[in-house]
Write a protein that holds these residues in place. Structure first.
Motif, PDB file in Angstrom:
ATOM      1  N   ARG A 157       0.812  -1.211   0.000  1.00 33.27           N
ATOM      2  CA  ARG A 157       0.000   0.000   0.000  1.00 33.27           C
ATOM      3  C   ARG A 157       0.848   1.265   0.000  1.00 33.27           C
ATOM      4  O   ARG A 157       0.465   2.283  -0.593  1.00 33.27           O
ATOM      5  N   ASP A 158       1.993   1.217   0.639  1.00 34.86           N
ATOM      6  CA  ASP A 158       2.899   2.358   0.576  1.00 34.86           C
ATOM      7  C   ASP A 158       3.418   2.545  -0.850  1.00 34.86           C
ATOM      8  O   ASP A 158       3.391   3.658  -1.395  1.00 34.86           O
ATOM      9  N   LEU A 159       3.881   1.473  -1.449  1.00 31.43           N
ATOM     10  CA  LEU A 159       4.372   1.547  -2.817  1.00 31.43           C
ATOM     11  C   LEU A 159       3.286   2.012  -3.783  1.00 31.43           C
ATOM     12  O   LEU A 159       3.568   2.760  -4.727  1.00 31.43           O
ATOM     13  N   HIS A 160       2.056   1.591  -3.534  1.00 32.70           N
ATOM     14  CA  HIS A 160       0.968   1.968  -4.424  1.00 32.70           C
ATOM     15  C   HIS A 160       0.726   3.477  -4.414  1.00 32.70           C
ATOM     16  O   HIS A 160       0.341   4.052  -5.445  1.00 32.70           O
ATOM     17  N   GLN A 161       0.946   4.113  -3.291  1.00 28.81           N
ATOM     18  CA  GLN A 161       0.688   5.547  -3.178  1.00 28.81           C
ATOM     19  C   GLN A 161       1.748   6.402  -3.856  1.00 28.81           C
ATOM     20  O   GLN A 161       1.501   7.578  -4.129  1.00 28.81           O
ATOM     21  N   TYR A 162       2.918   5.813  -4.121  1.00 30.84           N
ATOM     22  CA  TYR A 162       4.025   6.580  -4.688  1.00 30.84           C
ATOM     23  C   TYR A 162       4.538   5.911  -5.966  1.00 30.84           C
ATOM     24  O   TYR A 162       5.687   5.501  -6.041  1.00 30.84           O
ATOM     25  N   PRO A 163       3.702   5.818  -6.990  1.00 35.32           N
ATOM     26  CA  PRO A 163       4.114   5.152  -8.225  1.00 35.32           C
ATOM     27  C   PRO A 163       5.086   6.021  -9.024  1.00 35.32           C
ATOM     28  O   PRO A 163       4.925   7.243  -9.113  1.00 35.32           O
ATOM     29  N   GLU A 164       6.080   5.384  -9.604  1.00 37.51           N
ATOM     30  CA  GLU A 164       7.054   6.103 -10.411  1.00 37.51           C
ATOM     31  C   GLU A 164       7.302   5.333 -11.701  1.00 37.51           C
ATOM     32  O   GLU A 164       7.553   4.126 -11.671  1.00 37.51           O
ATOM     33  N   VAL A 165       7.207   6.015 -12.829  1.00 37.76           N
ATOM     34  CA  VAL A 165       7.371   5.351 -14.123  1.00 37.76           C
ATOM     35  C   VAL A 165       8.842   5.052 -14.371  1.00 37.76           C
ATOM     36  O   VAL A 165       9.728   5.507 -13.645  1.00 37.76           O
ATOM     37  N   GLY A 166       9.091   4.283 -15.430  1.00 37.50           N
ATOM     38  CA  GLY A 166      10.418   3.738 -15.690  1.00 37.50           C
ATOM     39  C   GLY A 166      11.543   4.745 -15.692  1.00 37.50           C
ATOM     40  O   GLY A 166      11.444   5.811 -16.309  1.00 37.50           O
ATOM     41  N   TRP A 167      12.630   4.400 -15.029  1.00 39.26           N
ATOM     42  CA  TRP A 167      13.854   5.188 -14.868  1.00 39.26           C
ATOM     43  C   TRP A 167      13.677   6.407 -13.980  1.00 39.26           C
ATOM     44  O   TRP A 167      14.586   7.238 -13.868  1.00 39.26           O
ATOM     45  N   THR A 168      12.517   6.537 -13.323  1.00 33.94           N
ATOM     46  CA  THR A 168      12.329   7.607 -12.332  1.00 33.94           C
ATOM     47  C   THR A 168      11.970   7.026 -10.965  1.00 33.94           C
ATOM     48  O   THR A 168      11.479   7.747 -10.096  1.00 33.94           O
ATOM     49  N   GLU A 169      12.258   5.761 -10.723  1.00 37.56           N
ATOM     50  CA  GLU A 169      11.833   5.082  -9.491  1.00 37.56           C
ATOM     51  C   GLU A 169      12.803   5.402  -8.342  1.00 37.56           C
ATOM     52  O   GLU A 169      13.367   4.522  -7.700  1.00 37.56           O
ATOM     53  N   TYR A 170      12.998   6.690  -8.070  1.00 35.51           N
ATOM     54  CA  TYR A 170      13.968   7.133  -7.062  1.00 35.51           C
ATOM     55  C   TYR A 170      13.497   6.815  -5.647  1.00 35.51           C
ATOM     56  O   TYR A 170      14.224   6.202  -4.855  1.00 35.51           O
ATOM     57  N   GLY A 207      -1.503  11.269 -12.719  1.00 38.92           N
ATOM     58  CA  GLY A 207      -1.040  10.740 -13.994  1.00 38.92           C
ATOM     59  C   GLY A 207      -0.073   9.589 -13.890  1.00 38.92           C
ATOM     60  O   GLY A 207       0.491   9.154 -14.904  1.00 38.92           O
ATOM     61  N   GLN A 208       0.121   9.031 -12.694  1.00 42.22           N
ATOM     62  CA  GLN A 208       0.967   7.854 -12.526  1.00 42.22           C
ATOM     63  C   GLN A 208       0.270   6.883 -11.577  1.00 42.22           C
ATOM     64  O   GLN A 208      -0.315   7.301 -10.580  1.00 42.22           O
ATOM     65  N   MET A 209       0.359   5.596 -11.912  1.00 44.17           N
ATOM     66  CA  MET A 209      -0.396   4.599 -11.158  1.00 44.17           C
ATOM     67  C   MET A 209       0.251   3.228 -11.282  1.00 44.17           C
ATOM     68  O   MET A 209       0.776   2.868 -12.342  1.00 44.17           O
ATOM     69  N   HIS A 210       0.200   2.464 -10.216  1.00 49.70           N
ATOM     70  CA  HIS A 210       0.554   1.045 -10.289  1.00 49.70           C
ATOM     71  C   HIS A 210      -0.671   0.298 -10.809  1.00 49.70           C
ATOM     72  O   HIS A 210      -1.501  -0.186 -10.045  1.00 49.70           O
ATOM     73  N   ALA A 211      -0.754   0.207 -12.130  1.00 50.33           N
ATOM     74  CA  ALA A 211      -1.895  -0.431 -12.784  1.00 50.33           C
ATOM     75  C   ALA A 211      -1.529  -1.791 -13.370  1.00 50.33           C
ATOM     76  O   ALA A 211      -2.269  -2.331 -14.188  1.00 50.33           O
ATOM     77  N   CYS A 212      -0.383  -2.346 -12.944  1.00 54.54           N
ATOM     78  CA  CYS A 212       0.027  -3.653 -13.456  1.00 54.54           C
ATOM     79  C   CYS A 212       0.642  -4.513 -12.365  1.00 54.54           C
ATOM     80  O   CYS A 212       1.417  -5.426 -12.641  1.00 54.54           O
ATOM     81  N   ALA A 213       0.336  -4.184 -11.094  1.00 54.23           N
ATOM     82  CA  ALA A 213       0.697  -5.020  -9.940  1.00 54.23           C
ATOM     83  C   ALA A 213       2.169  -4.994  -9.574  1.00 54.23           C
ATOM     84  O   ALA A 213       2.619  -5.813  -8.774  1.00 54.23           O
ATOM     85  N   HIS A 214       2.937  -4.048 -10.106  1.00 55.17           N
ATOM     86  CA  HIS A 214       4.352  -4.017  -9.751  1.00 55.17           C
ATOM     87  C   HIS A 214       4.564  -3.606  -8.298  1.00 55.17           C
ATOM     88  O   HIS A 214       5.598  -3.941  -7.705  1.00 55.17           O
ATOM     89  N   ASP A 215       3.605  -2.896  -7.722  1.00 54.50           N
ATOM     90  CA  ASP A 215       3.671  -2.626  -6.283  1.00 54.50           C
ATOM     91  C   ASP A 215       3.591  -3.944  -5.507  1.00 54.50           C
ATOM     92  O   ASP A 215       4.308  -4.149  -4.527  1.00 54.50           O
ATOM     93  N   GLY A 216       2.729  -4.842  -5.972  1.00 58.77           N
ATOM     94  CA  GLY A 216       2.639  -6.164  -5.363  1.00 58.77           C
ATOM     95  C   GLY A 216       3.885  -6.992  -5.589  1.00 58.77           C
ATOM     96  O   GLY A 216       4.347  -7.707  -4.696  1.00 58.77           O
ATOM     97  N   HIS A 217       4.463  -6.902  -6.789  1.00 55.77           N
ATOM     98  CA  HIS A 217       5.672  -7.663  -7.081  1.00 55.77           C
ATOM     99  C   HIS A 217       6.822  -7.231  -6.168  1.00 55.77           C
ATOM    100  O   HIS A 217       7.568  -8.073  -5.642  1.00 55.77           O
ATOM    101  N   ALA A 218       6.974  -5.915  -5.985  1.00 49.23           N
ATOM    102  CA  ALA A 218       8.033  -5.421  -5.104  1.00 49.23           C
ATOM    103  C   ALA A 218       7.801  -5.880  -3.670  1.00 49.23           C
ATOM    104  O   ALA A 218       8.746  -6.243  -2.953  1.00 49.23           O
ATOM    105  N   ALA A 219       6.535  -5.872  -3.222  1.00 52.89           N
ATOM    106  CA  ALA A 219       6.223  -6.353  -1.873  1.00 52.89           C
ATOM    107  C   ALA A 219       6.538  -7.841  -1.741  1.00 52.89           C
ATOM    108  O   ALA A 219       7.056  -8.289  -0.702  1.00 52.89           O
TER     109      ALA A 219
END
Length: 444
Positions: free
Chosen positions: A33-46, A156-168
């Motif tokens: 849920r933390d990761l879901h709130q702070y989505p970052e697109v490719g090469w900006t996942e700081y 304009g940015q969202m975890h819409a493909c479950a990568h927040d879940g994958h990282a968890a």
């Protein structure tokens, strides 16, 4: 009784498994849920990279970050410098220390976490993608992240493909390895990969050499197709090779009423290309795909457009079929540019290979999960129908004699992948961590 059964039955009891999951369940939900709130697109996942790193350091992992984790020149589709700088400044504002920003500066996001047991055994590697999509998350009734207050905070940015879940799941597996280290053998490499969307990030990690001596490699995905909680697909095949193209048409602006003959219309060149790309013949040797996903052009109704920009992707059932589609697409685009006498620039910004899982994984996963707590059914195979740059990792492992698979972890899907209301049943996180842990035990 074989060695792996003995290790499981004598060293990790049913009560040990239960206690671990009782302790990890709330963390998995919090992480996701933390990761879901702070989505970052490719090469900006700081922020994502830093946040994951902090959790992994606490567990005792050795980290490689930034250029330590990937080959810079092998990255594909890196955003413009001003976009990266904006993302870096946002991460600073979110509390990422300056020293971490400097390590990742210029879009060198993602990290690799390594664990050595100090005992002989296989080298395991696992890939977890971490990037989000350029989608504005929905606010509809029934959308769980919105109802529960962990909707994306970034417009304009969202975890819409479950990568927040994958990282968890990656953090969950890292916790499992650390918890049961005393009964494990071998070494473990966990790759938290940036820029999976658009097939842009895996190659840069592969070329760093992380997979060169791996015995067993696993990547995977939540969802893909609606399945039940507790369903695990052991192998996936039929990944479509893909290429991502950015196309720039450079024309000449002119007044549309006073001197239209002086203009060179980039918009019409792009529109012509977009239409005629659909005329590429499909190939007799297998499935092929092409999509024009974006076309931007023009400044006003009375101005001949001097610039146009298109985003295109091709796919093929094999790498060779995809190359056919790329070749034909470039031919048509070049012809459209010539027709309207405009200059042309084509940039390849992403690529994924065709790939197949090793069939041995069906038996491995079925045996590993026979006494599982959360895994209910092991399904042998799923046909992907999409693309994944984890195929770069799978191929490197397989070329060097290792065994690789791409698993799918089942969940109902209230909306499809890449949809503004995409979500998944969070119980799948427990299923995935258990599956990966039990596979390790089966193989050591």
């Amino acid at each position: 009784m074989n060695k792996s059964q003995k290790a499981e039955d004598q060293s990790i009891s049913y009560q040990d498994w239960q206690q671990f999951f009782q302790e990890i369940e709330s963390k998995l939900l919090r992480w996701r849920r933390d990761l879901h709130q702070y989505p970052e697109v490719g090469w900006t996942e700081y922020r994502t990279t830093y946040w994951l790193g902090q959790e992994l350091v606490q567990l005792g992992y050795k980290l490689s970050v930034g250029k330590e984790a990937l080959v810079s020149k092998a990255r594909m589709g890196v955003p413009e410098p001003e976009v990266l700088k904006q993302a870096e400044n946002r991460a600073l504002a979110e509390g990422v220390p300056l020293e971490w920003i400097k390590r990742m500066e210029g879009g060198h996001t993602g990290l690799v976490a390594c664990w050595e047991t100090g005992r002989p055994g296989p080298h395991f590697a696992f890939r977890f993608d971490i990037d989000a999509l350029p989608i504005d998350e929905g606010k509809e009734d029934g959308h769980f992240p919105y109802q529960e207050g962990f909707r994306s905070r970034y417009r304009g940015q969202m975890h819409a493909c479950a990568h927040d879940g994958h990282a968890a799941i990656g953090l969950g597996l890292a916790s499992w390895i650390a918890c049961f280290n005393k009964v494990l053998n071998g070494s473990y490499t966990l790759l938290f990969q940036p820029a999976e969307e658009g097939s842009r990030g895996a190659k840069a990690m592969v070329e760093k050499g992380w997979l060169d001596d791996v015995d067993y490699f696993v990547a995977g995905h939540i969802g893909l197709q609606p399945l039940n909680i507790g369903d695990v697909v052991a192998t996936t095949s039929g990944f479509l090779a893909t290429s991502k193209l950015n196309v720039f048409f450079h024309g000449k602006a002119a007044h549309a009423g006073v001197e239209p003959e002086q203009g060179k219309n980039a918009l019409l060149a792009a529109a012509t290309a977009a239409l005629h790309l659909q005329a590429i013949p499909r190939h007799s040797q297998g499935a092929t795909r092409l999509n024009v996903g974006k076309l931007v052009a023009g400044k006003g109704r009375n101005i001949i457009p001097d610039q146009a920009f298109m985003e295109i992707e091709t796919r093929g059932e094999t790498t060779e079929l995809n190359r056919y589609m790329v070749r034909e697409a470039k031919r048509i685009i070049q012809a459209a540019a010539h027709m309207y006498d405009v200059q042309l620039e084509i940039v390849e910004v992403g690529e994924g290979l065709g790939g197949e899982s090793d069939k041995e994984w069906v038996d491995i996963v079925q045996k590993a999960c026979r006494n599982a707590i959360y895994v209910q059914h092991v399904l042998p195979h799923l046909q992907a129908g999409g693309s994944e740059d984890a195929t770069y990792m799978m191929r490197r492992v397989q070329e060097r004699g290792g065994k690789a698979t791409y698993m799918v972890f089942g969940t109902p899907l209230p909306a499809g992948h890449h949809h503004p209301c995409f979500d998944f049943d969070e119980r799948v996180l427990m299923v995935a961590v258990e599956t990966l842990g039990r596979c390790i035990l089966q193989l050591t």
